[in-house]
Design a protein around this motif. Sequence first.
Motif, PDB file in Angstrom:
ATOM      1  N   GLY A  64      -4.892  -2.483 -20.932  1.00  0.00           N
ATOM      2  CA  GLY A  64      -3.773  -2.847 -21.786  1.00  0.00           C
ATOM      3  C   GLY A  64      -2.965  -4.008 -21.220  1.00  0.00           C
ATOM      4  O   GLY A  64      -2.691  -4.052 -20.025  1.00  0.00           O
ATOM      5  N   ARG A  65      -2.570  -4.913 -22.100  1.00  0.00           N
ATOM      6  CA  ARG A  65      -1.764  -6.053 -21.665  1.00  0.00           C
ATOM      7  C   ARG A  65      -0.593  -6.318 -22.622  1.00  0.00           C
ATOM      8  O   ARG A  65      -0.078  -7.420 -22.717  1.00  0.00           O
ATOM      9  CB  ARG A  65      -2.641  -7.299 -21.528  1.00  0.00           C
ATOM     10  N   ASP A  66      -0.167  -5.257 -23.322  1.00  0.00           N
ATOM     11  CA  ASP A  66       0.981  -5.348 -24.223  1.00  0.00           C
ATOM     12  C   ASP A  66       2.222  -4.897 -23.431  1.00  0.00           C
ATOM     13  O   ASP A  66       2.620  -3.740 -23.492  1.00  0.00           O
ATOM     14  CB  ASP A  66       0.732  -4.449 -25.439  1.00  0.00           C
ATOM     15  N   TYR A  67       2.826  -5.817 -22.700  1.00  0.00           N
ATOM     16  CA  TYR A  67       3.876  -5.445 -21.751  1.00  0.00           C
ATOM     17  C   TYR A  67       5.233  -5.188 -22.409  1.00  0.00           C
ATOM     18  O   TYR A  67       5.996  -4.360 -21.930  1.00  0.00           O
ATOM     19  CB  TYR A  67       3.989  -6.511 -20.653  1.00  0.00           C
ATOM     20  N   GLY A  68       5.511  -5.844 -23.480  1.00  0.00           N
ATOM     21  CA  GLY A  68       6.760  -5.583 -24.171  1.00  0.00           C
ATOM     22  C   GLY A  68       7.967  -6.190 -23.467  1.00  0.00           C
ATOM     23  O   GLY A  68       8.046  -6.211 -22.238  1.00  0.00           O
ATOM     24  N   VAL A  69       8.926  -6.652 -24.255  1.00  0.00           N
ATOM     25  CA  VAL A  69      10.102  -7.324 -23.704  1.00  0.00           C
ATOM     26  C   VAL A  69      10.952  -6.386 -22.869  1.00  0.00           C
ATOM     27  O   VAL A  69      11.408  -6.731 -21.774  1.00  0.00           O
ATOM     28  CB  VAL A  69      10.933  -7.950 -24.839  1.00  0.00           C
ATOM     29  N   SER A  70      11.170  -5.171 -23.351  1.00  0.00           N
ATOM     30  CA  SER A  70      12.064  -4.257 -22.643  1.00  0.00           C
ATOM     31  C   SER A  70      11.494  -3.866 -21.279  1.00  0.00           C
ATOM     32  O   SER A  70      12.238  -3.752 -20.292  1.00  0.00           O
ATOM     33  CB  SER A  70      12.327  -2.999 -23.479  1.00  0.00           C
ATOM     34  N   PHE A  71      10.181  -3.683 -21.196  1.00  0.00           N
ATOM     35  CA  PHE A  71       9.566  -3.346 -19.918  1.00  0.00           C
ATOM     36  C   PHE A  71       9.650  -4.518 -18.948  1.00  0.00           C
ATOM     37  O   PHE A  71       9.994  -4.349 -17.774  1.00  0.00           O
ATOM     38  CB  PHE A  71       8.114  -2.928 -20.137  1.00  0.00           C
ATOM     39  N   LEU A  72       9.364  -5.714 -19.422  1.00  0.00           N
ATOM     40  CA  LEU A  72       9.452  -6.893 -18.559  1.00  0.00           C
ATOM     41  C   LEU A  72      10.880  -7.115 -18.065  1.00  0.00           C
ATOM     42  O   LEU A  72      11.094  -7.529 -16.922  1.00  0.00           O
ATOM     43  CB  LEU A  72       8.952  -8.136 -19.310  1.00  0.00           C
ATOM     44  N   ASN A  73      11.848  -6.783 -18.909  1.00  0.00           N
ATOM     45  CA  ASN A  73      13.245  -6.927 -18.489  1.00  0.00           C
ATOM     46  C   ASN A  73      13.633  -5.918 -17.419  1.00  0.00           C
ATOM     47  O   ASN A  73      14.539  -6.165 -16.615  1.00  0.00           O
ATOM     48  CB  ASN A  73      14.174  -6.794 -19.693  1.00  0.00           C
ATOM     49  N   GLN A  74      12.956  -4.765 -17.420  1.00  0.00           N
ATOM     50  CA  GLN A  74      13.214  -3.743 -16.398  1.00  0.00           C
ATOM     51  C   GLN A  74      12.637  -4.135 -15.043  1.00  0.00           C
ATOM     52  O   GLN A  74      13.088  -3.656 -14.009  1.00  0.00           O
ATOM     53  CB  GLN A  74      12.586  -2.407 -16.807  1.00  0.00           C
ATOM     54  N   SER A  75      11.609  -4.971 -15.065  1.00  0.00           N
ATOM     55  CA  SER A  75      10.844  -5.246 -13.846  1.00  0.00           C
ATOM     56  C   SER A  75      11.400  -6.426 -13.061  1.00  0.00           C
ATOM     57  O   SER A  75      11.991  -7.357 -13.622  1.00  0.00           O
ATOM     58  CB  SER A  75       9.382  -5.527 -14.210  1.00  0.00           C
ATOM     59  N   ILE A  76      11.169  -6.392 -11.753  1.00  0.00           N
ATOM     60  CA  ILE A  76      11.547  -7.512 -10.889  1.00  0.00           C
ATOM     61  C   ILE A  76      10.373  -8.461 -10.681  1.00  0.00           C
ATOM     62  O   ILE A  76      10.508  -9.479 -10.006  1.00  0.00           O
ATOM     63  CB  ILE A  76      12.058  -7.002  -9.515  1.00  0.00           C
ATOM     64  N   LEU A  77       9.234  -8.148 -11.281  1.00  0.00           N
ATOM     65  CA  LEU A  77       8.031  -8.965 -11.109  1.00  0.00           C
ATOM     66  C   LEU A  77       7.924 -10.015 -12.206  1.00  0.00           C
ATOM     67  O   LEU A  77       8.393  -9.805 -13.329  1.00  0.00           O
ATOM     68  CB  LEU A  77       6.784  -8.084 -11.127  1.00  0.00           C
ATOM     69  N   ASN A  78       7.244 -11.115 -11.903  1.00  0.00           N
ATOM     70  CA  ASN A  78       6.972 -12.107 -12.937  1.00  0.00           C
ATOM     71  C   ASN A  78       5.749 -11.666 -13.746  1.00  0.00           C
ATOM     72  O   ASN A  78       5.070 -10.697 -13.408  1.00  0.00           O
ATOM     73  CB  ASN A  78       6.784 -13.501 -12.333  1.00  0.00           C
TER      74      ASN A  78
END
Length: 307
Positions: free
Chosen positions: A48-62
């Motif tokens: 899966g590669r559907d990361y979603g905006v909210s998840f990416l905003n939670q993460s400290i990773l690029n």
Amino acid sequence: FQAEDGIRDLVRSRGLGDVYKRQDIRQHSIVEPASLTSGVVFALPHSGRDYGVSFLNQSILNRRSIRSSEDAFLDKLIDGIEKYGAPTIIANAPRAFIDLNRSTDELDPALISGIKNSIRNPRVSSGLGVIPRVVAHGKEIYRGKLSFEQAQSRIAYYWKPYHKDLSDLLKRAQSIYGQSLLIDLHSMPHEAVSTQSSFIKAPEIVVGDRFGMSSDSEFTNLVISILKQHGFRVAKNTPFAGAFITKHHGKIKERIHAIQLEIDRSLYMNEEQVSPNSGFETLKLRLFPALIQISSLICKSEKIAAE
């Protein structure tokens, strides 16, 4: 097979409605053949590669680093296999968001609030529970902790429907053909199988059946034989024997078998850049015919013969 309405009710009944609404990642997909002529089911739980905006905003990773534990592009490698009579179930949610190859009780107290550190599990301790705390090379995903409600929401909306649908696919095949076979597809970092010896070449594919616990040895040996016929160097159960999915869905006594395939990522992708490399098309030309042959291990002709 989708059970979205039931999951929505479950989420709401547990007071997780707000968490559910914030999720912007799609559930899994099932690609059905026009005509079901195989008792084999292909599964891709980590592609899966559907990361979603909210998840990416939670993460400290690029965006690149967060993909480092993803089994990237396997769906592209096997695209079209359904034309040969076998269904495929493909996760859309990424492994960094929820790991479908872990049990729901593998909750990490270092990540999830309200979890007691009562179970000694090396995977969980290293941050690789059902809700991962880290990606490859131990890189932390989050700024802080997640709530227990967030964890339960992911399990309810992503983990449970995936395993319900996978189980249904295997049971359907078993009811038609008398037996079914899960091919659980993964990719492995090249460093996991690389060797310093000039006399021993690293395996390109590792076939895992949990040392005979998730599949009859006849199927395992046939899969290995087919892969070797197509020129692959193959290892069995080392260093990957299979994890939760093969353990949970492989039920030999019920004639439902499960085999894990781990493919060396360096054969088809640049691991650092998470992008296909020049070997992608070459690997597909080698792998696809092997998978077609594997899909014929349980097929329509066997059903007719049995009748």
